[in-house]
Design an enzyme around this catalytic site. Structure first.
Site, PDB file in Angstrom:
ATOM      1  N   SER A 239       0.816  -1.223   0.000  1.00  0.00           N
ATOM      2  CA  SER A 239       0.000   0.000   0.000  1.00  0.00           C
ATOM      3  C   SER A 239       0.851   1.276   0.000  1.00  0.00           C
ATOM      4  O   SER A 239       0.508   2.236  -0.711  1.00  0.00           O
ATOM      5  CB  SER A 239      -0.950   0.013   1.205  1.00  0.00           C
ATOM      6  OG  SER A 239      -1.877  -1.025   1.073  1.00  0.00           O
ATOM      7  N   THR A 282      -5.729  -3.210   7.737  1.00  0.00           N
ATOM      8  CA  THR A 282      -5.659  -4.538   7.133  1.00  0.00           C
ATOM      9  C   THR A 282      -5.669  -5.606   8.221  1.00  0.00           C
ATOM     10  O   THR A 282      -5.896  -5.307   9.400  1.00  0.00           O
ATOM     11  CB  THR A 282      -4.458  -4.631   6.150  1.00  0.00           C
ATOM     12  OG1 THR A 282      -4.548  -5.867   5.456  1.00  0.00           O
ATOM     13  CG2 THR A 282      -3.114  -4.526   6.842  1.00  0.00           C
ATOM     14  N   LYS A 286      -9.921  -5.358  10.732  1.00  0.00           N
ATOM     15  CA  LYS A 286     -11.035  -4.736  10.004  1.00  0.00           C
ATOM     16  C   LYS A 286     -12.350  -4.734  10.797  1.00  0.00           C
ATOM     17  O   LYS A 286     -13.222  -3.911  10.542  1.00  0.00           O
ATOM     18  CB  LYS A 286     -11.224  -5.423   8.650  1.00  0.00           C
ATOM     19  CG  LYS A 286     -10.086  -5.121   7.705  1.00  0.00           C
ATOM     20  CD  LYS A 286     -10.227  -5.812   6.375  1.00  0.00           C
ATOM     21  CE  LYS A 286      -9.025  -5.463   5.513  1.00  0.00           C
ATOM     22  NZ  LYS A 286      -9.026  -6.149   4.230  1.00  0.00           N
ATOM     23  N   ASN A 307     -12.070  -0.823   6.364  1.00  0.00           N
ATOM     24  CA  ASN A 307     -10.663  -0.869   5.946  1.00  0.00           C
ATOM     25  C   ASN A 307     -10.076   0.523   5.731  1.00  0.00           C
ATOM     26  O   ASN A 307      -8.922   0.658   5.318  1.00  0.00           O
ATOM     27  CB  ASN A 307     -10.495  -1.722   4.679  1.00  0.00           C
ATOM     28  CG  ASN A 307     -10.900  -0.960   3.436  1.00  0.00           C
ATOM     29  OD1 ASN A 307     -11.843  -0.175   3.471  1.00  0.00           O
ATOM     30  ND2 ASN A 307     -10.175  -1.169   2.364  1.00  0.00           N
ATOM     31  N   ASN A 369     -15.332 -21.860   6.633  1.00  0.00           N
ATOM     32  CA  ASN A 369     -14.370 -21.247   7.554  1.00  0.00           C
ATOM     33  C   ASN A 369     -13.841 -22.271   8.545  1.00  0.00           C
ATOM     34  O   ASN A 369     -14.523 -23.233   8.887  1.00  0.00           O
ATOM     35  CB  ASN A 369     -15.043 -20.091   8.317  1.00  0.00           C
ATOM     36  CG  ASN A 369     -14.024 -19.222   9.022  1.00  0.00           C
ATOM     37  OD1 ASN A 369     -13.012 -18.851   8.416  1.00  0.00           O
ATOM     38  ND2 ASN A 369     -14.256 -18.903  10.278  1.00  0.00           N
ATOM     39  N   LEU A 372     -16.407 -22.862  12.531  1.00  0.00           N
ATOM     40  CA  LEU A 372     -17.771 -22.883  11.994  1.00  0.00           C
ATOM     41  C   LEU A 372     -18.621 -21.760  12.593  1.00  0.00           C
ATOM     42  O   LEU A 372     -19.390 -21.100  11.886  1.00  0.00           O
ATOM     43  CB  LEU A 372     -18.408 -24.255  12.262  1.00  0.00           C
ATOM     44  CG  LEU A 372     -19.831 -24.429  11.727  1.00  0.00           C
ATOM     45  CD1 LEU A 372     -19.887 -24.233  10.222  1.00  0.00           C
ATOM     46  CD2 LEU A 372     -20.390 -25.796  12.103  1.00  0.00           C
ATOM     47  N   GLY A 458      -4.770 -10.804  -5.694  1.00  0.00           N
ATOM     48  CA  GLY A 458      -5.352  -9.629  -5.046  1.00  0.00           C
ATOM     49  C   GLY A 458      -4.751  -8.296  -5.450  1.00  0.00           C
ATOM     50  O   GLY A 458      -5.083  -7.268  -4.852  1.00  0.00           O
TER      51      GLY A 458
HETATM   52  P1  ATR Z   1      -9.514  -9.815   8.093  1.00  0.00           P
HETATM   53  O1  ATR Z   1     -10.099  -8.673   8.826  1.00  0.00           O
HETATM   54  O2  ATR Z   1      -8.394  -9.364   7.244  1.00  0.00           O
HETATM   55  O3  ATR Z   1     -10.467 -10.646   7.297  1.00  0.00           O
HETATM   56  P2  ATR Z   1      -9.727 -11.501  10.359  1.00  0.00           P
HETATM   57  O4  ATR Z   1     -11.006 -10.804  10.652  1.00  0.00           O
HETATM   58  O5  ATR Z   1      -8.782 -11.759  11.471  1.00  0.00           O
HETATM   59  O6  ATR Z   1      -8.896 -10.734   9.242  1.00  0.00           O
HETATM   60  O7  ATR Z   1     -10.102 -12.892   9.658  1.00  0.00           O
HETATM   61  C1  ATR Z   1      -9.148 -13.830   9.369  1.00  0.00           C
HETATM   62  C2  ATR Z   1      -9.785 -15.029   8.663  1.00  0.00           C
HETATM   63  O8  ATR Z   1      -8.756 -15.954   8.345  1.00  0.00           O
HETATM   64  C3  ATR Z   1     -10.776 -15.797   9.524  1.00  0.00           C
HETATM   65  O9  ATR Z   1     -11.770 -16.367   8.706  1.00  0.00           O
HETATM   66  C4  ATR Z   1      -9.894 -16.891  10.122  1.00  0.00           C
HETATM   67  O10 ATR Z   1     -10.571 -18.065  10.513  1.00  0.00           O
HETATM   68  P3  ATR Z   1     -11.176 -18.250  12.010  1.00  0.00           P
HETATM   69  O11 ATR Z   1     -12.511 -17.581  11.977  1.00  0.00           O
HETATM   70  O12 ATR Z   1     -11.208 -19.684  12.209  1.00  0.00           O
HETATM   71  O13 ATR Z   1     -10.195 -17.551  12.922  1.00  0.00           O
HETATM   72  C5  ATR Z   1      -9.038 -17.211   8.931  1.00  0.00           C
HETATM   73  N1  ATR Z   1      -7.805 -17.856   9.336  1.00  0.00           N
HETATM   74  C6  ATR Z   1      -6.779 -17.268   9.995  1.00  0.00           C
HETATM   75  N2  ATR Z   1      -5.795 -18.171  10.175  1.00  0.00           N
HETATM   76  C7  ATR Z   1      -6.213 -19.338   9.602  1.00  0.00           C
HETATM   77  C8  ATR Z   1      -5.640 -20.624   9.453  1.00  0.00           C
HETATM   78  N3  ATR Z   1      -4.419 -20.880   9.921  1.00  0.00           N
HETATM   79  N4  ATR Z   1      -6.354 -21.569   8.791  1.00  0.00           N
HETATM   80  C9  ATR Z   1      -7.583 -21.300   8.305  1.00  0.00           C
HETATM   81  N5  ATR Z   1      -8.183 -20.084   8.432  1.00  0.00           N
HETATM   82  C10 ATR Z   1      -7.501 -19.128   9.068  1.00  0.00           C
END
Ligand code: ATR
Length: 481
Positions: A239, A282, A286, A307, A369, A372, A458
């Site tokens: 960014s 980021t 968020k 964001n 996800n 769940l 992205g």
């Molecule tokens: P952002 O705001 O950028 O979306 P976030 O709100 O922290 O970041 O969301 C991160 C996402 O990545 C969530 O869906 C998280 O899954 P959980 O709800 O189970 O935490 C997912 N995530 C992060 N680490 C992960 C991992 N090692 N394997 C699978 N999903 C993961």
């Protein structure tokens, strides 16, 4: 104007000269680190000549250098350098007491930088330490301290503020402290240090080219507007490249700085202290940023994630530019998504914007996800199906496979070796959209492409959402070439 000093950690004087030559136009002065020179070169430092002012530094291991020999040898070499008249400054640590060095300093007229380093963190009494470290008005105090988190960054800025306009060198080491290097002029640091491209003499050093080309370091003035990005991790983010390029193109007095963050409340205090005008948000903030804001736009209310934060008067207002950033590149690459069966991996802030956008364009969406429960919350908000992200969800994934959208940080540094869909075999008919842009091709995209799928990363999303943020921060359209 804060100066840019190239720290040189070469083993021979010949390589030192080459490094200076290669960086000459991008720097104001040079720090010659004698502790990195071969012993046979150290005793030749009185022959060293340079067309830029040079700081003579012979650092002990305990202070972050290489030297662990006896002190009398170090003093001898320092005196040799001081007496040569070839150096403008000499860096002497606060605990160095030598009457011979003092005499040499007095008779040569060289300026002393009196330094201390703290690799553990930011001392609570940083301002007093800096004030008390110097032994006379000819000395410039220098503090290089490791910054381990937002609380320490806040302490750093508060303490430095107390020092007012005294001549000093202050900097925070590590990724949390990187912004202190860019903002050297803003905090009244006499100079900041950098290393040649591809090497880093201290944690957080970057190249002078990067500081000048991206951040316009040698142009920044104390009254420039500060914008930034918060995240964790954030150092990989591209960014700053996009925003700062826009400021440069339009000749705006503004700089966009990365702030690695681990505490949002404390970051908001830093915003006040530094008078930050706006910032991008980021992973993983968020959602969590929303309760700290004074207001949010309709898009944030609908999506439930923010964001972009802009200061309007004395209020912080949250917006969401991910929505447009996400959907435009997909529509351009894929065409209409009306009635398409789409799987969204993840249920965080980025997933919210994606699901909102996909649903608004008539797609049928399932959210998959790791947890769940989080998918269920999102599915309820947006009236979609959901499932746990696991081998048990294969049938669901097979049904919702026109497009697969990956919104988590899995696949991005430091998780670049992980494929969140490692249990799934692509048919080759899926269109796979991973919103990660670094690395350019995640393992997921690589696997999908090899199976014959069309893929999209992205990068375009990053650009599109940044252009909208630019407008919000500056009131001006992004200067597209
Ligand atoms: P952002 O705001 O950028 O979306 P976030 O709100 O922290 O970041 O969301 C991160 C996402 O990545 C969530 O869906 C998280 O899954 P959980 O709800 O189970 O935490 C997912 N995530 C992060 N680490 C992960 C991992 N090692 N394997 C699978 N999903 C993961």
């Amino acid at each position: 104007m804060s100066k840019l000093c190239l720290t040189i950690t070469e083993t021979s004087l010949e390589s030192v000269y080459n490094t200076i030559k290669n960086n000459f136009d991008n720097i104001d002065l040079v720090e010659l680190r004698v502790d990195f020179l071969d012993i046979s070169e150290q005793c030749k430092i009185d022959t060293f000549k340079c067309n830029k002012p040079v700081i003579l530094t012979f650092r002990k291991k305990i202070d972050g250098g290489l030297y662990c020999g006896d002190e009398s040898y170090r003093e001898k070499i320092l005196i040799q350098g001081i007496k040569s008249g070839n150096f403008s400054y000499v860096d002497l640590e606060e605990d160095l007491h030598s009457t011979d060095i003092d005499k040499a300093v007095l008779s040569s007229g060289i300026r002393v930088i009196r330094s201390f380093h703290d690799f553990n963190g930011v001392p609570q009494n940083l301002a007093d330490r800096i004030k008390n470290i110097i032994r006379n008005s000819n000395e410039i105090p220098k503090a290089a301290v490791m910054i381990n988190g937002t609380n320490e960054l806040l302490t750093f800025y508060k303490e430095v503020e107390k020092l007012g306009f005294i001549t000093k060198i202050v900097l925070g080491m590590g990724s949390y402290g990187f912004n202190t290097r860019i903002l050297a002029e803003r905090i009244g640091s006499y100079l900041t240090f950098c290393s040649k491209e591809g090497s880093s003499a201290a944690p957080g050093h970057v190249s002078p080219q990067l500081l000048n080309d991206i951040y316009r370091f040698r142009k920044i003035e104390r009254n420039w507007k500060i914008m930034g990005i918060i995240g964790n991790p954030v150092m990989h983010t591209k960014s700053p490249l996009i925003h700062n390029r826009g400021y440069k193109e339009l000749d705006l007095n503004a700089v966009y700085v990365p702030f690695e963050t681990n505490n949002l409340e404390q970051f908001m205090e830093i915003c006040k202290l530094l008078n930050i005008e706006g910032f991008s948000v980021t992973v993983p903030f968020k959602n969590d940023i929303i309760p700290l804001l004074d207001g949010v736009t309709e898009s944030v209310k609908q999506i439930g994630a923010c964001n972009t934060v802009t200061r309007v008067g004395d209020k912080w207002i949250g917006d969401n530019s991910d929505y447009v950033g996400f959907i435009n590149p997909l529509l351009q690459a894929y065409g209409s998504i009306q009635d398409k069966q789409i799987s969204v991996i993840g249920a965080g802030g980025a997933a919210k914007a994606a699901v909102f956008a996909l649903k608004s364009h008539g797609a049928k969406v399932v959210i998959l996800n790791r947890t769940l429960k989080n998918a269920e919350v999102l599915a309820k908000d947006f009236n979609t199906d959901c499932a746990e992200l696991s081998i048990d969800s294969i049938d669901t994934l097979n049904r919702f496979s026109d497009i697969i959208v990956q919104t988590t940080n899995v696949g991005m540094h430091p998780l670049e070796s992980i494929n969140p869909l490692d249990f799934y075999t692509f048919s080759g008919n899926e269109f796979v959209y991973d919103i990660i842009y670094s690395p350019e091709k995640t393992i997921l995209l690589d696997k999908a492409e090899k199976a014959g799928c069309r893929i999209l990363n992205g990068w375009k999303m990053l650009e599109e959402q940044a252009y909208r943020q630019f407008k919000l921060f500056t009131g001006l359209e992004y200067p597209l070439k």
